[in-house]
Every structure is written in C-alpha cells, then in structure tokens.
Design an enzyme around this catalytic site. Structure first.
Site, PDB file in Angstrom:
ATOM      1  CG  HIS A  33      10.666  -3.724   6.228  1.00  0.00           C
ATOM      2  ND1 HIS A  33       9.295  -3.817   6.132  1.00  0.00           N
ATOM      3  CD2 HIS A  33      11.141  -4.955   5.892  1.00  0.00           C
ATOM      4  CE1 HIS A  33       8.953  -5.012   5.728  1.00  0.00           C
ATOM      5  NE2 HIS A  33      10.053  -5.747   5.586  1.00  0.00           N
ATOM      6  CG  HIS A  36       8.734  -6.122   9.829  1.00  0.00           C
ATOM      7  ND1 HIS A  36       9.876  -5.897   9.103  1.00  0.00           N
ATOM      8  CD2 HIS A  36       8.478  -7.449   9.694  1.00  0.00           C
ATOM      9  CE1 HIS A  36      10.301  -7.030   8.566  1.00  0.00           C
ATOM     10  NE2 HIS A  36       9.467  -7.992   8.904  1.00  0.00           N
ATOM     11  CE  LYS A 155       6.714  -8.808   0.141  1.00  0.00           C
ATOM     12  NZ  LYS A 155       7.365 -10.061   0.382  1.00  0.00           N
ATOM     13  CB  VAL A 182       3.826  -1.312   3.968  1.00  0.00           C
ATOM     14  CG1 VAL A 182       4.517   0.043   3.857  1.00  0.00           C
ATOM     15  CG2 VAL A 182       2.825  -1.312   5.114  1.00  0.00           C
TER      16      VAL A 182
END
Ligand code: AMP
Length: 287
Positions: A33, A36, A155, A182
């Site tokens: 996504h 990444h 993350k 993100v």
C-alpha cells in the site's frame, strides 16, 4: 523483475556490485500500500538499484495468529513495484527460505534473538517469539541481498528500534533508514491488516490516531505527566475497543517514561473485534 530463487537473486546483485552500484532493500510481507510505497520511493531515490522482498514470514507469527489468512497479492505488488522503479521483487517460498520440509522450530533453525529488554514489552509481550522471527528473517535477507541501505517504517517502531540494535550489536555493514508513518486523511495509519476491518471497525479504528494526536496536543500545551496524558485516552475508547497497551517510552532504548519529553514515543495497540492494530507517535516531532 520477479525472482523466487536465492541463487538467481545473488547472481543479479553480484553484477550490480561489480559495477559499483549501491543497493537498497525494502523488506515487506506484501499486500503493498502507500505506506510501503513511501519506503520504496525513498530507496529508489537514494540507491542505484532497489530490491523489494515480499515474504510472509511464518516464523514471526505466533500460534493462533493470522498467518494463513494474511493477504497475499503478489501480482498487484509486482505492478506497484514495476511502476515505482523497483529493479527486483524477491518473493521466495517458505521452502526456499527455510529449506526442505521447512522445519521452523528453534530446535532446527539458527535464530537471531534480540535482547530481552527490547522484547519483553509492547508487542513482544503478547507476541512471544515474534521479534526472534523478525530478526532472523531480516538477517537472512541482509545476507542474501547484501544491501547498502535497508528501509524500515516507523509504523513498526519497536521493530525498527530492535533492527537498529541488532545491526549495531552484530556490526552489520548496512545503513538502516527510518521512514515516517503514512496515514489516511482520517489519521488511520496504513496497514495491510486494515483489509480485515469492516466499515464500522474502520470508524472505531480512528481511536488509535485520535488518542495519539490528542496526547501530543496536550504535551505541546505543557502537560508532561505520563499518567495524566494516559488518562486523556478514555475519551476516545468505547465498548468496541480492547486496549492492549498505551505506553510512554524512550525513542532510543524503549525505557519507560513517567515524565514525557521530546524523545518520548507513545505506543498504542488496540483490538477491534479480532483485528489488532498498532500505532505510535513521537512527541518531539513537528506534526
Ligand atoms: P509489513 O509488510 O507490514 O511487514 O511492512 C513492511 C515495512 O513497511 C515495515 O518496515 C513497515 O514498518 C513499513 N510500513 C507498513 N505500513 C506503513 C505505514 N503506514 N507507513 C510507513 N511505513 C509502513
């Protein structure tokens, strides 16, 4: 280019090295996504060649976790990588990585075990052995690809801290590049596991980022008592949430904080139904 074999990958990387090209590695479990992609973009920009590994690593899943149902979308992953300037997508099978019969018990496999102090807390507390599996596979990928740089997302900040520690302790000649989280416009951090969420769950999942953003706002206003900051979370929790942890820890060594400062990270894990989500925020960073 999609490669499944370690031997083939090594041969390709060898030709790059012979030409003096720098190599970046982005380790992933696939179902790629925009989170990444931000790591991939950084690698493509910084390195002459980029390898993205796509491997759902069985040894980092605990019994009863989602190994079998973890999303596998190799074709779409390959397209995303191709469109992003990636040179090789390395997607080995468990057999290729762990051998015939791929016996995964630590009676039969050499593991890389991070220090207990780093794994007896946060995600390591409920996911016993998880970081042993992560460090072992990341080490294997480092040895297979021999990159100059490896890109990891904030993350999974406990993972990032543990990988940095491993690289330092074992003198691994690779620069670890941390990459910011993100998020969707809603604040929800992107995750492959968001695919498990129903529409209603997605609304409830906003509690993670709301709690973290609010704690940071309170800290910026001058509140630095971690207990008081912790208590602000209750405003966002309802009966659909099961809070696994909300902890204040040092960004470098994961020591617990009672008084927050700019180097404090707030870590949260929340279960919504069967889906476990994690997020974190660094209090000192600009929003
Ligand atoms: P995974 O496929 O979940 O193992 O993640 C592979 C890498 O992507 C890890 O270094 C993650 O920290 C990173 N990553 C996953 N989601 C995000 C995100 N929302 N923002 C930044 N990095 C991410």
């Amino acid at each position: 280019m999609l490669i499944h074999s370690i031997k083939e990958l090594r041969e390709k990387v060898k030709t790059w090295k012979a030409e003096g090209l720098s190599v970046g590695l982005v380790p992933t479990m696939g179902a790629l996504h925009a989170g990444h992609k931000s790591l991939i973009d950084r690698s493509v920009k910084r390195c002459d060649r980029t390898v993205v590994s796509v491997f759902v690593n069985p040894i980092q899943f605990c019994p009863g976790e989602d190994l079998d149902k973890y999303p596998r979308t190799l074709e779409a992953d390959e397209k995303l990588c191709e469109g992003s300037g990636v040179d090789i997508v390395f997607a080995p099978s468990p057999k290729e990585m762990y051998g015939e019969g791929h016996i995964l018990s630590n009676d039969f496999l050499t593991y890389v075990i991070p220090p207990y102090f780093y794994v007896d807390k946060l995600c390591g507390k409920s996911r016993v052995g998880h970081f042993d599996g992560v460090c072992t596979v990341v080490n294997k990928l480092f040895n297979i690809v021999q990159p100059d740089y490896a890109f990891f997302g904030e993350k999974d900040r406990q993972q990032l801290i543990i990988i940095k520690k491993m690289v330092n302790d074992l003198n691994i000649p690779i620069e670890i590049v941390p990459c910011p989280i993100v998020r969707e416009d809603s604040g929800l951090a992107l995750s492959s596991r968001n695919k498990y969420l129903s529409d209603e769950d997605r609304v409830n999942a906003l509690a993670l980022s709301k709690i973290l953003f609010n704690i940071k706002a309170c800290y910026k206003k001058g509140v630095n008592d971690c207990k008081a900051l912790f208590e602000t979370a209750y405003e966002y929790l309802n009966e659909s949430h099961s809070l696994e942890y909300l902890e204040f820890r040092d960004a470098d060594n994961l020591e617990e904080k009672t008084t927050a400062d700019d180097n404090t990270v707030v870590f949260i894990a929340l279960k919504i139904g069967n889906v476990r989500l994690i997020d974190n925020i660094m209090l000192g960073e600009e929003c």
